[in-house]
Design a protein around this motif. Structure first.
Motif, PDB file in Angstrom:
ATOM      1  N   PHE A   1       0.908  -1.134   0.174  1.00 48.62           N
ATOM      2  CA  PHE A   1       0.007   0.015   0.093  1.00 48.62           C
ATOM      3  C   PHE A   1       0.972   1.180   0.139  1.00 48.62           C
ATOM      4  O   PHE A   1       0.408   2.271  -0.747  1.00 48.62           O
ATOM      5  CB  PHE A   1      -1.049  -0.018   1.251  1.00 48.62           C
ATOM      6  CG  PHE A   1      -2.052  -0.869   0.820  1.00 48.62           C
ATOM      7  CD1 PHE A   1      -3.231  -0.595   0.056  1.00 48.62           C
ATOM      8  CD2 PHE A   1      -2.088  -2.165   1.698  1.00 48.62           C
ATOM      9  CE1 PHE A   1      -4.145  -1.466  -0.095  1.00 48.62           C
ATOM     10  CE2 PHE A   1      -3.260  -2.980   1.421  1.00 48.62           C
ATOM     11  CZ  PHE A   1      -4.359  -2.750   0.506  1.00 48.62           C
ATOM     12  N   ALA A   2       2.002   1.298   0.429  1.00 50.83           N
ATOM     13  CA  ALA A   2       3.201   2.206   0.164  1.00 50.83           C
ATOM     14  C   ALA A   2       3.134   2.464  -1.080  1.00 50.83           C
ATOM     15  O   ALA A   2       3.138   3.696  -1.363  1.00 50.83           O
ATOM     16  CB  ALA A   2       4.244   2.005   1.225  1.00 50.83           C
ATOM     17  N   GLY A   3       3.400   1.529  -1.953  1.00 48.67           N
ATOM     18  CA  GLY A   3       3.746   1.729  -3.232  1.00 48.67           C
ATOM     19  C   GLY A   3       2.472   2.337  -3.991  1.00 48.67           C
ATOM     20  O   GLY A   3       2.729   3.234  -4.778  1.00 48.67           O
TER      21      GLY A   3
ATOM     22  N   LEU B   1       6.412  15.522   2.791  1.00 46.11           N
ATOM     23  CA  LEU B   1       7.362  14.983   3.617  1.00 46.11           C
ATOM     24  C   LEU B   1       8.611  14.489   2.947  1.00 46.11           C
ATOM     25  O   LEU B   1       9.733  14.744   3.214  1.00 46.11           O
ATOM     26  CB  LEU B   1       6.733  13.736   4.164  1.00 46.11           C
ATOM     27  CG  LEU B   1       7.617  12.614   5.112  1.00 46.11           C
ATOM     28  CD1 LEU B   1       8.558  13.369   6.132  1.00 46.11           C
ATOM     29  CD2 LEU B   1       7.052  11.621   5.493  1.00 46.11           C
ATOM     30  N   GLY B   2       8.212  13.778   1.554  1.00 45.88           N
ATOM     31  CA  GLY B   2       9.437  13.528   0.569  1.00 45.88           C
ATOM     32  C   GLY B   2       9.971  14.480  -0.075  1.00 45.88           C
ATOM     33  O   GLY B   2      11.205  14.521  -0.216  1.00 45.88           O
ATOM     34  N   GLY B   3       9.351  15.504  -0.288  1.00 51.65           N
ATOM     35  CA  GLY B   3       9.708  16.685  -1.439  1.00 51.65           C
ATOM     36  C   GLY B   3       9.180  17.030  -2.507  1.00 51.65           C
ATOM     37  O   GLY B   3       8.772  15.899  -3.403  1.00 51.65           O
ATOM     38  N   ALA B   4       8.684  17.844  -2.990  1.00 45.90           N
ATOM     39  CA  ALA B   4       7.897  18.355  -3.986  1.00 45.90           C
ATOM     40  C   ALA B   4       8.539  18.888  -4.935  1.00 45.90           C
ATOM     41  O   ALA B   4       8.030  19.429  -6.192  1.00 45.90           O
ATOM     42  CB  ALA B   4       6.753  19.489  -3.615  1.00 45.90           C
TER      43      ALA B   4
ATOM     44  N   VAL C   1       6.430   6.062   1.320  1.00 48.82           N
ATOM     45  CA  VAL C   1       7.019   5.034   1.752  1.00 48.82           C
ATOM     46  C   VAL C   1       7.142   5.226   3.530  1.00 48.82           C
ATOM     47  O   VAL C   1       6.714   4.652   4.100  1.00 48.82           O
ATOM     48  CB  VAL C   1       8.279   4.472   1.217  1.00 48.82           C
ATOM     49  CG1 VAL C   1       8.912   3.311   2.179  1.00 48.82           C
ATOM     50  CG2 VAL C   1       8.062   4.058  -0.021  1.00 48.82           C
ATOM     51  N   ALA C   2       7.672   6.448   3.602  1.00 48.56           N
ATOM     52  CA  ALA C   2       7.928   6.662   4.946  1.00 48.56           C
ATOM     53  C   ALA C   2       6.609   7.008   5.835  1.00 48.56           C
ATOM     54  O   ALA C   2       6.526   6.694   7.113  1.00 48.56           O
ATOM     55  CB  ALA C   2       8.588   8.098   5.122  1.00 48.56           C
TER      56      ALA C   2
END
Length: 300
Positions: A12-14, A216-219, A230-231
């Motif tokens: 589900f993260a994917g 969170l990951g970066g846009a 994922v995080a």
């Protein structure tokens, strides 16, 4: 957490990463849009209905999801791209709300409030990784294309980009089409993994979670939404065993801390280049905002 639970969480993260990429593309062109959740909903229910009616193959289901999503993206862009700032964002949130109403009332196609079952042939690692690899490859190529530079310019300042001969509306239209295609594929994959979809499967919660993953990951790089998804999917599961019912509070606090101290997200190539430049003791690095790259400037 058991091995089976970990595998399910990663899967589900994917899927969340695919949704996050679809939101990232619209942000790339300067538009905050949760419309990909609506695109994914339409594609998923269409796939579920046709799979049950005519036995749609998995590959054709993915193609159908991408085509439906891209078409809806083009129509949506034609209707809402004239809006600005928060008005456009609110319009796309309204689309998600309208989508739930349609799902509840179109019982013949969606199963109504009870939802509907969906074949799970696409719910495998091979299909999921394949979709992520193709999406990453396409976005990486686009980042180095004329569209990529034009999208970055529109994002920074649409008025300045227009004076340079770039049409912001055209760039945003293309962004909506790509975002719609990714959202459609993500919706089909989500339905296949769950093997059941209902009115609450594609709702505002999913939109806010994937938007948080992008932040969170970066846009500013296509890898950011994947890392963030994922995080943001795994972190609550890790905290749940330690914090219990307070895991969401801790997750929210961590997200706020990251926004304050890492405003460009976990994946920030500009920050990495600056750190590399300082570690080598080279000349000061000057950041180009329009292209998001770092150039070296030697002091006279």
């Amino acid at each position: 957490m058991s091995t089976t639970a970990w595998i399910t969480t990663l899967q589900f993260a994917g899927v969340n990463a695919l949704f996050a990429l679809s939101i990232y593309v619209s942000l790339w062109t300067g538009v905050l849009s949760l419309a990909p959740i609506f695109f994914g909903s339409v594609s998923a229910f269409t796939f579920g209905y046709l799979a049950g009616a005519v036995g749609l193959s998995p590959l054709l289901g993915l193609v159908l999801g991408a085509v439906f999503g891209a078409g809806l993206g083009a129509v949506t862009a034609a209707l809402v791209v004239r809006l600005h700032s928060h008005y456009l964002a609110m319009a796309t949130i309204a689309m998600v709300l309208i989508g739930r109403v349609l799902i509840v009332n179109l019982t013949e196609f969606t199963g109504g409030a009870a939802g509907t079952l969906v074949p799970g042939e696409l719910g495998t690692w091979a299909w999921l990784i394949g979709c992520l690899v193709v999406a990453g490859f396409v976005l990486a190529r686009l980042a180095k294309s004329r569209f990529g530079f034009a999208a970055a310019a529109v994002r920074e300042d649409a008025a300045v980009a227009q004076t340079l001969g770039v049409s912001p509306r055209r760039i945003q239209l293309v962004g909506f089409v790509i975002s719609g295609a990714l959202g459609g594929v993500a919706g089909v994959m989500q339905a296949s993994f769950l093997q059941y979809i209902g009115p609450d499967t594609f709702y505002t919660h999913l939109g806010f979670v994937t938007l948080a993953a992008v932040v969170l990951g970066g846009a500013f790089h296509w890898a950011g939404p994947i890392v963030g998804a994922v995080a943001f999917t795994i972190l609550p599961e890790l905290l749940k065993d330690v914090m219990g019912e307070y895991d969401r509070v801790v997750t929210g606090i961590l997200l706020v801390v990251i926004i304050i101290y890492l405003p460009r997200g976990l994946v920030d190539l500009r920050r990495l280049r600056l750190l590399r430049s300082r570690s080598r003791g080279g000349p000061p690095a000057v950041v180009s905002r329009s292209r998001g790259i770092v150039e070296q400037k030697v002091a006279p």
